[in-house]
Design a protein around this motif. Sequence first.
Motif, mmCIF file in Angstrom:
data_model
loop_
_atom_site.group_PDB
_atom_site.id
_atom_site.type_symbol
_atom_site.label_atom_id
_atom_site.label_comp_id
_atom_site.label_asym_id
_atom_site.label_seq_id
_atom_site.Cartn_x
_atom_site.Cartn_y
_atom_site.Cartn_z
ATOM 1 N N LYS A 60 10.255 5.378 5.285
ATOM 2 C CA LYS A 60 10.581 6.361 6.315
ATOM 3 C C LYS A 60 10.297 7.780 5.841
ATOM 4 O O LYS A 60 9.606 8.551 6.528
ATOM 5 N N ARG A 61 10.794 8.139 4.673
ATOM 6 C CA ARG A 61 10.570 9.490 4.152
ATOM 7 C C ARG A 61 9.132 9.674 3.704
ATOM 8 O O ARG A 61 8.574 10.772 3.801
ATOM 9 N N LEU A 62 8.509 8.594 3.206
ATOM 10 C CA LEU A 62 7.117 8.684 2.756
ATOM 11 C C LEU A 62 6.194 9.015 3.928
ATOM 12 O O LEU A 62 5.237 9.780 3.779
ATOM 13 N N HIS A 88 0.834 -1.202 0.000
ATOM 14 C CA HIS A 88 0.000 0.000 0.000
ATOM 15 C C HIS A 88 0.874 1.260 0.000
ATOM 16 O O HIS A 88 0.638 2.195 -0.785
ATOM 17 N N LEU A 89 1.901 1.274 0.843
ATOM 18 C CA LEU A 89 2.804 2.419 0.888
ATOM 19 C C LEU A 89 3.598 2.551 -0.412
ATOM 20 O O LEU A 89 3.870 3.661 -0.882
ATOM 21 N N ARG A 90 3.964 1.405 -0.992
ATOM 22 C CA ARG A 90 4.725 1.439 -2.249
ATOM 23 C C ARG A 90 3.880 2.025 -3.375
ATOM 24 O O ARG A 90 4.393 2.758 -4.227
ATOM 25 N N THR A 91 2.585 1.727 -3.399
ATOM 26 C CA THR A 91 1.700 2.299 -4.411
ATOM 27 C C THR A 91 1.646 3.813 -4.266
ATOM 28 O O THR A 91 1.728 4.551 -5.251
ATOM 29 N N PHE A 93 2.859 11.803 8.967
ATOM 30 C CA PHE A 93 3.141 12.516 10.216
ATOM 31 C C PHE A 93 2.871 14.017 10.085
ATOM 32 O O PHE A 93 3.793 14.830 9.981
ATOM 33 N N HIS A 94 1.588 14.364 10.092
ATOM 34 C CA HIS A 94 1.172 15.757 10.041
ATOM 35 C C HIS A 94 0.121 16.001 11.132
ATOM 36 O O HIS A 94 -0.773 15.167 11.322
ATOM 37 N N PRO A 95 0.219 17.107 11.848
ATOM 38 C CA PRO A 95 -0.777 17.382 12.893
ATOM 39 C C PRO A 95 -2.152 17.627 12.298
ATOM 40 O O PRO A 95 -2.285 18.199 11.207
ATOM 41 N N GLY A 96 -3.157 17.179 12.988
ATOM 42 C CA GLY A 96 -4.526 17.376 12.547
ATOM 43 C C GLY A 96 -5.432 17.656 13.735
ATOM 44 O O GLY A 96 -5.121 17.283 14.866
ATOM 45 N N ARG A 97 -6.540 18.324 13.477
ATOM 46 C CA ARG A 97 -7.495 18.647 14.533
ATOM 47 C C ARG A 97 -8.853 18.084 14.134
ATOM 48 O O ARG A 97 -9.341 18.339 13.028
ATOM 49 N N ALA A 124 3.932 5.699 -2.941
ATOM 50 C CA ALA A 124 5.243 6.235 -3.318
ATOM 51 C C ALA A 124 5.394 6.332 -4.830
ATOM 52 O O ALA A 124 5.905 7.333 -5.351
ATOM 53 N N LEU A 125 4.953 5.312 -5.566
ATOM 54 C CA LEU A 125 5.104 5.304 -7.018
ATOM 55 C C LEU A 125 4.135 6.271 -7.690
ATOM 56 O O LEU A 125 4.472 6.872 -8.722
ATOM 57 N N LEU A 126 2.937 6.419 -7.145
ATOM 58 C CA LEU A 126 2.008 7.404 -7.692
ATOM 59 C C LEU A 126 2.514 8.824 -7.439
ATOM 60 O O LEU A 126 2.306 9.723 -8.254
ATOM 61 N N ASP A 127 3.206 9.001 -6.332
ATOM 62 C CA ASP A 127 3.766 10.309 -5.998
ATOM 63 C C ASP A 127 4.952 10.651 -6.895
ATOM 64 O O ASP A 127 5.074 11.780 -7.371
ATOM 65 N N ASN A 128 5.832 9.673 -7.150
ATOM 66 C CA ASN A 128 7.014 9.923 -7.977
ATOM 67 C C ASN A 128 7.489 8.599 -8.551
ATOM 68 O O ASN A 128 8.128 7.810 -7.863
ATOM 69 N N ARG A 129 7.153 8.358 -9.800
ATOM 70 C CA ARG A 129 7.490 7.075 -10.431
ATOM 71 C C ARG A 129 9.002 6.921 -10.611
ATOM 72 O O ARG A 129 9.543 5.816 -10.481
#
Length: 459
Positions: A408-410, A391-394, A416-420, A396-401
């Motif tokens: 880790k960077r993904l 799922h994470l690999r998909t 890892f973003h704050p949300g309310r 990553a590839l859709l973001d930048n083939r």
Amino acid sequence: MVRRKGKLQEWASSQTEYHPNEMGYEATDEDLTATGGLGPILDLFIESPLFAEFCKSLPGRVSNNSYDTEIFALVLLAGFIVGFDCLDDLEHFQNNPLIIERFGLVPTPKAFGDWLRAFDVEHVMKLKAFLRHHAQFSRIKIDAKASLTVDIDSTIHIQHAVQMEGLDFDYKGNWGLSSLSCSDEMGFSHALELRSGNTFSSVGAPDMIREVFSHLKYTDEKLLRADSAFCNQECVEECVRAGAKFTITAHGNIGWEPKAKSITEWAEWQWSLEELKIFAENEKTPPRIELGSFLYQPGWSELLRFYVVVKRTWKYDPEIKEERWFYYGVLTNLDLLRNSLQNVMIFHHRRSNAENVIREHKYALDLKHFPCKKLRANQVYGLFALIAHNHLRTVALLDNRERPLYAKRLRFKFIFHPGRIVTHARSQILKLATRVKKEIDAMVIAWAGTRTTALARGG
């Protein structure tokens, strides 16, 4: 207040000691989460057309007081997505309002262990089939026309427990469990078999090869790469039956080395201009490499013939203290009229991508360690890790083939973003920073814009 750069040097010279800007702290009753991106990324999985099949692979819960089996599955998957290292880490979700609002109270680590042990043989087989279908589904999202190239490999998972089922020493003296896995050229994982630590690498490989290629027709283009542990009759025959082309590092037990030294026609390795430039910049001379081949007849067949492509490298041997040829062979059924010897060797060397995928499993999903005493429960735990990886690999590839991010960077980019969390018109809304929302919206649009209906179901 942020100080202007023009005033920074003047301010610093007036200070006897460095002090950062002061900040006040206040409490808030608002529901805040540090993993605001987890919700949308998890929704992509839940809204997948394969989600119903995923749920059918889960064991039922018989007690009225127990959590739904889907809650266990999705919370465990969420744990792998955010990078938790063990079942105990899932307790951190008890303080995460995003998870609490979606799933209610989070089960305890002990409850997760009981749930993993509830998987019987049939459920494990269904989960393995789902992993294959999920990998196929993910490939189609990225490139529906790409030929499947599979790398099969094994690895040791060093453990420090003593009562875990299947623990044993491998040939290097490492104490742990062994696994056999298949990944493709895009980095998707298609299969995982967790075994005793002393299991030889190729045990179970023919069955795995057959299952991974089962959704393809015999005439469909498919390729397999493997190291010398898989250079045996069973693996080669399974590739032939599946109609797969293969390159397998030649093992010494097939007697290829004496024949390699008798090759009379050798071709020099052709270095690209970019490679020659790198050698020149580092003030090094390109190594002397030559390529040859010969036709090989396996001792177990009167009809089959394969090529052995040989690469020999001229380099210093510290044992004899002089330079000599070092030989490396690759057994293949690729057509050498259509494929040059150098291209075959380059293609085979790319199987190192499998080691990158295994490294991602171990370090990004912490499959260095397993949580349960029962081998089957640990197998299930590993399969969930690979589903999360796909799922994470998909994403990553859709973001930048061209340069997909590793987990880790993904996570820092999407998870890892704050949300309310706010309540509006009796519905829960997760508020994210505008820049984060734009990144996630772009991902959702890219996900929705890919084909999802061409998945060929395997057995």
